[in-house]
Design a protein around this motif. Structure first.
Motif, PDB file in Angstrom:
ATOM      1  N   LYS A  28      91.174 -62.506  25.837  1.00 29.80           N
ATOM      2  CA  LYS A  28      91.004 -61.428  26.699  1.00 29.80           C
ATOM      3  C   LYS A  28      89.765 -60.588  26.718  1.00 29.80           C
ATOM      4  CE  LYS A  28      93.355 -57.289  28.303  1.00 29.80           C
ATOM      5  NZ  LYS A  28      94.346 -56.081  28.334  1.00 29.80           N
ATOM      6  N   GLY A  29      89.111 -60.352  27.846  1.00 33.06           N
ATOM      7  CA  GLY A  29      87.751 -59.898  27.799  1.00 33.06           C
ATOM      8  C   GLY A  29      86.586 -60.822  27.491  1.00 33.06           C
ATOM      9  N   PHE A  30      86.513 -62.063  27.169  1.00 34.07           N
ATOM     10  CA  PHE A  30      85.722 -62.900  26.932  1.00 34.07           C
ATOM     11  C   PHE A  30      85.050 -63.583  28.133  1.00 34.07           C
ATOM     12  CE2 PHE A  30      83.918 -66.878  24.821  1.00 34.07           C
ATOM     13  CZ  PHE A  30      83.181 -66.372  23.581  1.00 34.07           C
ATOM     14  N   PRO A  31      84.085 -63.896  28.209  1.00 35.59           N
ATOM     15  CA  PRO A  31      83.349 -64.624  29.532  1.00 35.59           C
ATOM     16  C   PRO A  31      84.284 -65.814  29.667  1.00 35.59           C
ATOM     17  CG  PRO A  31      81.786 -64.056  28.106  1.00 35.59           C
ATOM     18  CD  PRO A  31      82.887 -63.766  27.280  1.00 35.59           C
ATOM     19  N   SER A  32      84.545 -66.204  31.196  1.00 34.11           N
ATOM     20  CA  SER A  32      85.174 -67.173  31.424  1.00 34.11           C
ATOM     21  C   SER A  32      84.100 -68.497  31.511  1.00 34.11           C
ATOM     22  CB  SER A  32      85.834 -67.127  32.743  1.00 34.11           C
ATOM     23  OG  SER A  32      84.606 -67.067  33.961  1.00 34.11           O
ATOM     24  N   PRO A  33      84.798 -69.626  31.818  1.00 34.92           N
ATOM     25  CA  PRO A  33      83.892 -71.003  31.994  1.00 34.92           C
ATOM     26  C   PRO A  33      82.999 -70.869  33.006  1.00 34.92           C
ATOM     27  CG  PRO A  33      86.070 -71.819  31.153  1.00 34.92           C
ATOM     28  CD  PRO A  33      86.300 -69.963  31.729  1.00 34.92           C
ATOM     29  N   LYS A  34      83.529 -70.136  34.145  1.00 37.07           N
ATOM     30  CA  LYS A  34      82.587 -69.961  35.232  1.00 37.07           C
ATOM     31  C   LYS A  34      81.491 -68.999  34.912  1.00 37.07           C
ATOM     32  CE  LYS A  34      85.185 -70.470  39.451  1.00 37.07           C
ATOM     33  NZ  LYS A  34      86.218 -70.047  40.499  1.00 37.07           N
TER      34      LYS A  34
END
Length: 170
Positions: A28-34
């Motif tokens: 939660k809150g971590f940058p996504s692969p995109k």
């Protein structure tokens, strides 16, 4: 059945990479692969780290199933982070600790962390250096229980994400 930690075999690298991507993309809150495709490419190709001389990929298995992994760095020049961590002498580090969802709460993260600490002690190093983020609060709390202390001089920003440094004297 108990969890064992050993050096990962090349045949395990793809499975470990998938585990890393799954764990980090669900924080939660971590940058996504995109948002950070290069970071996730690195996670997916986690075995590439082992090409560096001082680096080992450790794997936790329960009944032959991979339930966690971590990258141990025996020489901080190979750490590969921002900030001043790569300039630290007489220190080891670990990065990219991941535990599968179904193995949470079994002590796998602690077991992997302690395996890294023991490797550093056996090598006669003076300290262990790690980094974490706000999204990794469960791990952050575990590191503090183990004895790691915040070390603001090791903090840096990765593509706008604050990354917090910790040290543990050995």
């Amino acid at each position: 059945m108990s969890v064992t930690v050993s050096q990962a075999q090349p045949k395990d690298h793809t499975t470990i990479g998938k585990l890393m991507v799954e764990v980090y993309s669900n924080l939660k809150g971590f940058p996504s692969p995109k948002e950070q495709p290069k970071y996730y490419d690195m996670l997916g190709n986690i075995g590439e780290f082992t090409k560096k001389e001082s680096v080992e990929l450790l794997v936790a298995k329960k009944e032959d199933e991979i339930v966690g992994a971590v990258v141990y760095i025996g020489d901080m020049k190979d750490y590969g982070s921002g900030g001043i961590a790569t300039q630290q002498k007489d220190a080891a580090g670990f990065r990219l600790l991941a535990v599968s969802q179904k193995a949470r709460g079994l002590g796998v993260g602690r077991l992997l962390s302690m395996a890294c600490i023991e490797k550093a002690k056996e090598s006669g190093l003076k300290e262990m250096i790690i980094h974490t983020t706000e999204s990794m609060k469960v791990a952050w709390d575990m590191y503090e229980r183990i004895g790691f202390q915040r070390s603001e001089d090791l903090d840096f920003e990765q593509s706008g994400l604050p990354v917090f440094g910790f040290r543990l004297g050995l």
